[in-house]
Motif scaffolding. Structure first.
Motif, PDB file in Angstrom:
ATOM      1  N   ASP A 158       0.836  -1.210   0.000  1.00  0.00           N
ATOM      2  CA  ASP A 158       0.000   0.000   0.000  1.00  0.00           C
ATOM      3  C   ASP A 158       0.870   1.258   0.000  1.00  0.00           C
ATOM      4  O   ASP A 158       0.622   2.208  -0.762  1.00  0.00           O
ATOM      5  CB  ASP A 158      -0.924   0.005   1.220  1.00  0.00           C
ATOM      6  CG  ASP A 158      -2.072  -0.971   1.079  1.00  0.00           C
ATOM      7  OD1 ASP A 158      -2.386  -1.345  -0.063  1.00  0.00           O
ATOM      8  OD2 ASP A 158      -2.657  -1.362   2.111  1.00  0.00           O
ATOM      9  N   GLN A 213       3.986   1.502  -0.938  1.00  0.00           N
ATOM     10  CA  GLN A 213       4.708   1.582  -2.204  1.00  0.00           C
ATOM     11  C   GLN A 213       3.806   2.126  -3.309  1.00  0.00           C
ATOM     12  O   GLN A 213       4.266   2.898  -4.164  1.00  0.00           O
ATOM     13  CB  GLN A 213       5.239   0.191  -2.578  1.00  0.00           C
ATOM     14  CG  GLN A 213       6.361  -0.306  -1.686  1.00  0.00           C
ATOM     15  CD  GLN A 213       6.777  -1.728  -1.995  1.00  0.00           C
ATOM     16  OE1 GLN A 213       6.182  -2.390  -2.850  1.00  0.00           O
ATOM     17  NE2 GLN A 213       7.797  -2.227  -1.311  1.00  0.00           N
ATOM     18  N   GLN A 214       2.527   1.741  -3.264  1.00  0.00           N
ATOM     19  CA  GLN A 214       1.571   2.255  -4.247  1.00  0.00           C
ATOM     20  C   GLN A 214       1.394   3.756  -4.089  1.00  0.00           C
ATOM     21  O   GLN A 214       1.375   4.505  -5.073  1.00  0.00           O
ATOM     22  CB  GLN A 214       0.222   1.544  -4.060  1.00  0.00           C
ATOM     23  CG  GLN A 214      -0.840   1.917  -5.083  1.00  0.00           C
ATOM     24  CD  GLN A 214      -0.708   1.116  -6.364  1.00  0.00           C
ATOM     25  OE1 GLN A 214       0.053   0.163  -6.408  1.00  0.00           O
ATOM     26  NE2 GLN A 214      -1.416   1.526  -7.383  1.00  0.00           N
ATOM     27  N   THR A 215       1.273   4.208  -2.854  1.00  0.00           N
ATOM     28  CA  THR A 215       1.139   5.645  -2.610  1.00  0.00           C
ATOM     29  C   THR A 215       2.385   6.394  -3.036  1.00  0.00           C
ATOM     30  O   THR A 215       2.310   7.505  -3.585  1.00  0.00           O
ATOM     31  CB  THR A 215       0.862   5.899  -1.115  1.00  0.00           C
ATOM     32  OG1 THR A 215      -0.264   5.132  -0.698  1.00  0.00           O
ATOM     33  CG2 THR A 215       0.559   7.368  -0.858  1.00  0.00           C
ATOM     34  N   GLN A 230       2.274   7.036  -6.662  1.00  0.00           N
ATOM     35  CA  GLN A 230       1.372   8.132  -7.018  1.00  0.00           C
ATOM     36  C   GLN A 230       2.099   9.474  -6.931  1.00  0.00           C
ATOM     37  O   GLN A 230       1.951  10.337  -7.808  1.00  0.00           O
ATOM     38  CB  GLN A 230       0.156   8.114  -6.101  1.00  0.00           C
ATOM     39  CG  GLN A 230      -0.744   6.903  -6.286  1.00  0.00           C
ATOM     40  CD  GLN A 230      -1.855   6.837  -5.260  1.00  0.00           C
ATOM     41  OE1 GLN A 230      -2.039   7.756  -4.461  1.00  0.00           O
ATOM     42  NE2 GLN A 230      -2.609   5.744  -5.272  1.00  0.00           N
ATOM     43  N   GLU A 281       2.539   1.395 -11.225  1.00  0.00           N
ATOM     44  CA  GLU A 281       1.356   1.398 -10.353  1.00  0.00           C
ATOM     45  C   GLU A 281       0.452   0.212 -10.662  1.00  0.00           C
ATOM     46  O   GLU A 281      -0.047  -0.465  -9.742  1.00  0.00           O
ATOM     47  CB  GLU A 281       0.580   2.701 -10.535  1.00  0.00           C
ATOM     48  CG  GLU A 281       1.210   3.905  -9.878  1.00  0.00           C
ATOM     49  CD  GLU A 281       0.339   5.133 -10.014  1.00  0.00           C
ATOM     50  OE1 GLU A 281      -0.485   5.387  -9.111  1.00  0.00           O
ATOM     51  OE2 GLU A 281       0.459   5.832 -11.036  1.00  0.00           O
ATOM     52  N   LYS A 332       2.043  -2.884  -9.318  1.00  0.00           N
ATOM     53  CA  LYS A 332       1.933  -2.971  -7.864  1.00  0.00           C
ATOM     54  C   LYS A 332       0.519  -3.367  -7.436  1.00  0.00           C
ATOM     55  O   LYS A 332       0.337  -4.118  -6.474  1.00  0.00           O
ATOM     56  CB  LYS A 332       2.333  -1.636  -7.245  1.00  0.00           C
ATOM     57  CG  LYS A 332       2.658  -1.698  -5.761  1.00  0.00           C
ATOM     58  CD  LYS A 332       3.853  -2.586  -5.471  1.00  0.00           C
ATOM     59  CE  LYS A 332       5.141  -2.045  -6.051  1.00  0.00           C
ATOM     60  NZ  LYS A 332       6.302  -2.885  -5.664  1.00  0.00           N
ATOM     61  N   THR A 333      -0.486  -2.886  -8.174  1.00  0.00           N
ATOM     62  CA  THR A 333      -1.878  -3.266  -7.881  1.00  0.00           C
ATOM     63  C   THR A 333      -2.073  -4.765  -8.068  1.00  0.00           C
ATOM     64  O   THR A 333      -2.670  -5.452  -7.218  1.00  0.00           O
ATOM     65  CB  THR A 333      -2.838  -2.487  -8.789  1.00  0.00           C
ATOM     66  OG1 THR A 333      -2.704  -1.088  -8.540  1.00  0.00           O
ATOM     67  CG2 THR A 333      -4.284  -2.901  -8.516  1.00  0.00           C
ATOM     68  N   LYS A 375      -0.387  -6.756  -5.337  1.00  0.00           N
ATOM     69  CA  LYS A 375      -1.150  -6.814  -4.086  1.00  0.00           C
ATOM     70  C   LYS A 375      -2.292  -7.821  -4.179  1.00  0.00           C
ATOM     71  O   LYS A 375      -2.561  -8.570  -3.230  1.00  0.00           O
ATOM     72  CB  LYS A 375      -1.690  -5.437  -3.729  1.00  0.00           C
ATOM     73  CG  LYS A 375      -2.438  -5.448  -2.408  1.00  0.00           C
ATOM     74  CD  LYS A 375      -2.994  -4.099  -2.010  1.00  0.00           C
ATOM     75  CE  LYS A 375      -3.774  -4.219  -0.692  1.00  0.00           C
ATOM     76  NZ  LYS A 375      -4.380  -2.932  -0.281  1.00  0.00           N
TER      77      LYS A 375
END
Length: 410
Positions: free
Chosen positions: A243, A245-247, A250, A313, A316-317, A320
């Motif tokens: 999470d 890493q996803q942020t 962004q 991104e 990474k989604t 997860k």
């Protein structure tokens, strides 16, 4: 009244034993948290990541230049001798803040990595602690069975000397004793290996004594399957790490977009003027300000930077989603093992009781008659097996609880 006091005394003894065992395990967990080198390495990586944010949020270093005129340029007030220039670049508004936010999110993901390592370490310490407990119980149970067999051996010797049974009965006991003594030696060797592994997790002396409980207990897990699964999806450190890493990505996308904006430069020049003709003192010329703009003309580069982060991104989604599915599958397997261990505890307690009762009857029949001694040995093996399986089931149950707790991020 005496029986009541005895029951109460045994109850409090059992409670104190369980509490002492839990306290010992808690001490080992704290020791591992403070000493384990891999955990220290993960924490140092997190601390290093915290130092990135102050670096990326700072302005670029100012530039200072010095120019000396070998052939002075004559001016109305005198010859120019040398010049000092200073300038500062300013990126587009919000660029530095976005870089700082990305660095902070990466540091948070490093912290979740540290927490994941700590939870995994605690799970390994608990698992090895339970394995040490089972190995010790196996030693005790095997030693007790050797004592029982030696009792049977004396009984068989008496009957052989009386001519009531064949010498084969003694041979059978001797073979059984040899197998148990070999098994006991193996368990002692295994104890050393487990002890060294456990102490290495704590990073203490290899042969340091490990305090183990007299009985592991059969405490149930403190939450339902649904609550445990929801907790895994919300608080598992591997998922939280993804999470953050996803942020961070962004914010990196925002940085990539802002890098395609112009940047500005503000500077000043200071020129030193020497003495002019007619012995004039000269006058230094101070020029302020100088302003420059850096225009990113090669747009394809910046568009590619944005697309790169967009793909990362998306990756990474999907990572997860895949990790969540793997954790859910792993949880279901561990939950199945937990339920199976619960059933096995009840099963082998009943089986052990029946085997011990049968063994007592067979022993009596053999002592008073000519009952086949092979049946006694067969039942003794069953009693040994059921006793070991009961302790193994208790160990597996607590290990399953520890693994579920680890998956929940605790």
């Amino acid at each position: 009244m005496r029986n009541l006091k005895l029951i109460i005394g045994l109850f409090f003894l059992l409670i104190s034993t369980v509490l002492s065992a839990q306290e010992s395990l808690d001490v080992y967990l704290k020791t591992a948290a403070g000493n384990n080198p891999d955990l220290k390495a993960k924490f140092d990586e997190y601390m290093a990541a915290l130092e990135v944010a102050p670096q990326v949020k700072a302005l670029p270093d100012p530039q200072v230049a010095f120019a000396y005129f070998i052939n002075p340029v004559e001016t109305r007030v005198g010859p120019q001798q040398f010049k000092i220039s200073a300038s500062q670049m300013f990126p587009w508004f919000g660029t530095l803040k976005a870089k700082e936010n990305a660095a902070i999110q990466i540091a948070k993901s490093k912290y979740q990595r540290f927490e994941e390592s700590k939870s995994k370490l605690f799970q390994e310490v608990k698992a090895d602690y339970y394995n040490l407990y089972f190995n010790r119980k196996a030693e005790i149970i095997t030693q007790d069975n050797i004592v029982i067999l030696k009792t049977f051996q004396r009984l068989a010797t008496i009957k052989v000397e009386a001519g009531l049974v064949s010498l084969v009965d003694e041979y059978r006991i001797e073979m059984e004793l040899n197998e148990l003594e070999n098994q006991l030696a193996l368990l002692k060797d295994k104890r050393r290996v487990l002890q060294i592994r456990f102490n290495n997790l704590l990073n203490v002396e290899e042969m340091a004594k490990v305090v183990l409980p007299e009985d592991l207990g059969t405490d149930d897990i403190a939450f339902s399957r649904e609550i445990a699964l929801d907790s895994i999806k919300q608080f598992n450190h591997q998922l939280l790490q993804l999470d953050f890493q996803q942020t961070a990505l962004q914010y990196k996308r925002e940085v990539a977009g802002l890098m395609g904006k112009p940047s500005f430069k503000i500077g000043l020049d200071y020129t030193f003027i020497g003495k002019g003709e007619k012995n004039l003192a000269g006058k230094d010329a101070f020029v302020f300000p100088s302003v420059g703009v850096s225009i990113p003309l090669y747009r394809r580069k910046y568009k590619a930077m944005v697309k790169e982060v967009v793909y990362l991104e998306a990756a990474k989604t999907n990572e997860k989603i895949n990790k969540t599915n793997l954790l859910e599958s792993l949880f279901e397997k561990i939950w199945k093992d937990y339920l199976d261990a619960n059933r096995r505890i009840d099963l082998f307690e009943r089986q052990l009781k029946l085997a011990n009762n049968s063994l007592s009857l067979l022993e009596t029949e053999y002592a008073t008659g000519n009952k086949n001694f092979e049946e006694i040995l067969r039942m003794e093996r069953k009693a040994l097996k059921f006793n070991l399986e009961k302790e193994k089931a208790k160990t597996d149950k607590q290990a399953s609880i520890a693994f579920v707790t680890y998956l929940m991020g605790k």
